[in-house]
Motif scaffolding. Structure first.
Motif, PDB file in Angstrom:
ATOM      1  N   UNK A  11     -58.062 -62.283 126.860  1.00  0.00           N
ATOM      2  CA  UNK A  11     -57.283 -61.611 127.379  1.00  0.00           C
ATOM      3  C   UNK A  11     -57.438 -61.969 129.012  1.00  0.00           C
ATOM      4  N   UNK A  12     -56.153 -62.612 129.618  1.00  0.00           N
ATOM      5  CA  UNK A  12     -55.959 -63.126 130.840  1.00  0.00           C
ATOM      6  C   UNK A  12     -56.190 -62.150 131.895  1.00  0.00           C
ATOM      7  N   UNK A  13     -57.073 -62.567 133.060  1.00  0.00           N
ATOM      8  CA  UNK A  13     -57.461 -61.746 133.967  1.00  0.00           C
ATOM      9  C   UNK A  13     -56.370 -61.367 134.880  1.00  0.00           C
ATOM     10  N   UNK A  14     -55.283 -62.223 135.060  1.00  0.00           N
ATOM     11  CA  UNK A  14     -54.255 -61.853 135.921  1.00  0.00           C
ATOM     12  C   UNK A  14     -53.151 -61.115 135.372  1.00  0.00           C
ATOM     13  N   UNK A  15     -53.163 -61.060 134.261  1.00  0.00           N
ATOM     14  CA  UNK A  15     -52.031 -60.005 133.539  1.00  0.00           C
ATOM     15  C   UNK A  15     -52.463 -58.462 133.667  1.00  0.00           C
ATOM     16  N   UNK A  16     -51.493 -57.846 134.123  1.00  0.00           N
ATOM     17  CA  UNK A  16     -51.744 -56.370 134.462  1.00  0.00           C
ATOM     18  C   UNK A  16     -52.106 -55.447 133.269  1.00  0.00           C
ATOM     19  N   UNK A  17     -51.549 -55.869 132.131  1.00  0.00           N
ATOM     20  CA  UNK A  17     -51.882 -55.154 131.009  1.00  0.00           C
ATOM     21  C   UNK A  17     -52.247 -55.975 129.754  1.00  0.00           C
ATOM     22  N   UNK A  18     -52.975 -55.556 128.982  1.00  0.00           N
ATOM     23  CA  UNK A  18     -53.308 -56.256 127.706  1.00  0.00           C
ATOM     24  C   UNK A  18     -52.988 -55.464 126.352  1.00  0.00           C
ATOM     25  N   UNK A  92     -54.031 -50.744 123.882  1.00  0.00           N
ATOM     26  CA  UNK A  92     -53.816 -51.724 125.164  1.00  0.00           C
ATOM     27  C   UNK A  92     -54.741 -51.156 126.187  1.00  0.00           C
ATOM     28  N   UNK A  93     -54.886 -51.977 127.187  1.00  0.00           N
ATOM     29  CA  UNK A  93     -55.566 -51.670 128.264  1.00  0.00           C
ATOM     30  C   UNK A  93     -55.364 -52.618 129.283  1.00  0.00           C
ATOM     31  N   UNK A 131     -43.833 -59.719 118.858  1.00  0.00           N
ATOM     32  CA  UNK A 131     -45.111 -60.348 118.646  1.00  0.00           C
ATOM     33  C   UNK A 131     -45.733 -60.960 117.418  1.00  0.00           C
ATOM     34  N   UNK A 132     -45.451 -60.501 116.655  1.00  0.00           N
ATOM     35  CA  UNK A 132     -45.816 -60.900 115.163  1.00  0.00           C
ATOM     36  C   UNK A 132     -45.127 -61.988 114.600  1.00  0.00           C
ATOM     37  N   UNK A 138     -47.956 -65.188 126.066  1.00  0.00           N
ATOM     38  CA  UNK A 138     -48.851 -65.135 127.444  1.00  0.00           C
ATOM     39  C   UNK A 138     -49.185 -63.858 127.472  1.00  0.00           C
ATOM     40  N   UNK A 139     -50.310 -63.806 128.473  1.00  0.00           N
ATOM     41  CA  UNK A 139     -50.629 -62.465 128.906  1.00  0.00           C
ATOM     42  C   UNK A 139     -49.455 -61.650 129.462  1.00  0.00           C
ATOM     43  N   UNK A 140     -48.483 -62.464 130.243  1.00  0.00           N
ATOM     44  CA  UNK A 140     -47.468 -61.741 130.983  1.00  0.00           C
ATOM     45  C   UNK A 140     -46.365 -61.159 129.587  1.00  0.00           C
ATOM     46  N   UNK A 141     -46.339 -61.927 128.524  1.00  0.00           N
ATOM     47  CA  UNK A 141     -45.518 -61.636 127.432  1.00  0.00           C
ATOM     48  C   UNK A 141     -46.030 -60.213 127.100  1.00  0.00           C
ATOM     49  N   UNK A 142     -47.318 -60.040 126.732  1.00  0.00           N
ATOM     50  CA  UNK A 142     -47.857 -58.817 126.250  1.00  0.00           C
ATOM     51  C   UNK A 142     -47.546 -57.792 127.340  1.00  0.00           C
ATOM     52  N   UNK A 143     -47.888 -57.917 128.593  1.00  0.00           N
ATOM     53  CA  UNK A 143     -47.687 -57.061 129.757  1.00  0.00           C
ATOM     54  C   UNK A 143     -46.282 -56.445 129.762  1.00  0.00           C
TER      55      UNK A 143
END
Length: 278
Positions: A11-18, A92-93, A131-132, A138-143
């Motif tokens: 989980x990338x720390x700079x991404x707002x959502x995971x 998510x979180x 996603x699959x 990237x973490x931004x894609x998931x956010x």
């Protein structure tokens, strides 16, 4: 449709959502979690029928319905009706998850329902497919996927006990907004006039605006007048402030300047100088 699963492991720390997991389960097995799950958990029915138990309440989960669970809420769910129960899910979180869900009012364990075919119907299924199907994310894609889902849930979802979605209310209010575009400059326009346009009582109009926009009809109208004033201040740089005030629906310049300062923390002339730099 085959089972689809996506699990994030870093989980990338700079991404707002995971996103912890997202997927499709064609044959949902019974789940019992006495201490809940450590992430926000969304579960929606594709086909069949399920039941979820939270505390002493039992919720029926049919197609076009889903359940939002907050982290660590004890729960269990299972298929009913003797057939298969197929589900989509999202867990998510992230650093902004609690803040975003609170601002959007998605901060309680709750069942949501929606109209078939609306964007919420496909929000998680489409995200699961995207996603699959991709190897590099990237973490931004998931956010982006989490935020897109939360906005769809807010706009199109009907929390249990609520009859109409915000999207439907926006459609109901649309004729009034079109009317305001033509009449905002009339300083005599008030809440009673706005209510008459929709054929509702002022009280009901206040309830509509509170749910859709989070403010009163008067506050919304004031915001529209100030927005038009900003446009006019820059489009007509030599126009006196008192004329701008009259053209956008204020009775006098002093009221306009006070309202502008309160909203923008500067006067109209300061706003004009800031943007024009003459």
């Amino acid at each position: 449709m085959k089972k689809r699963r996506f699990f994030a492991t870093a989980f990338e720390p700079h991404a707002p959502f995971w996103i912890e997991s997202i997927g499709f389960n064609p044959d949902q097995e019974p789940i019992r979690r006495p201490t809940g799950y450590g992430w926000y958990h969304w579960l929606q029915t594709k086909d069949g029928e399920g039941e979820a138990i939270i505390g002493e309440r039992v919720y029926r989960l049919l197609p076009t319905s889903g359940l939002m669970l907050l982290p660590h809420t004890p729960h269990r769910y299972y298929a009913v009706g003797g057939g298969r129960w197929s589900t989509f899910y999202l867990t998510f979180g992230g650093p902004l998850a609690a803040q975003a869900t609170a601002v959007l009012g998605i901060d309680a364990d709750r069942v949501y329902r929606w109209d078939a075919g609306c964007p919420l119907d496909r929000a998680v299924p489409d995200a699961a497919l995207r996603l699959t199907s991709r190897r590099r994310l990237s973490g931004l894609d998931l956010s982006v996927e989490v935020y897109r889902f939360l906005v769809a849930l807010k706009r199109y979802g009907r929390p249990d006990g609520v009859a109409v979605s915000i999207d439907r209310l926006e459609q109901r209010i649309a004729p009034l907004l079109a009317w305001l575009d033509r009449h905002f400059a009339n300083p005599d326009v008030g809440v009673a006039d706005m209510a008459d346009v929709l054929g509702v009582s002022p009280r009901h109009l206040r309830e509509l605006f509170k749910r859709v926009y989070g403010c009163s009809p008067y506050r919304y109208l004031l915001g529209q007048r100030l927005r038009r004033a900003k446009e006019r201040l820059l489009s007509y740089p030599d126009e006196p402030v008192r004329t701008v005030a009259e053209r956008v629906g204020f009775r006098d310049a002093s009221h306009f300047i006070a309202a502008f300062r309160k909203a923008e923390n500067m006067t109209p002339e300061q706003f004009r100088k800031l943007h024009l730099r003459r």
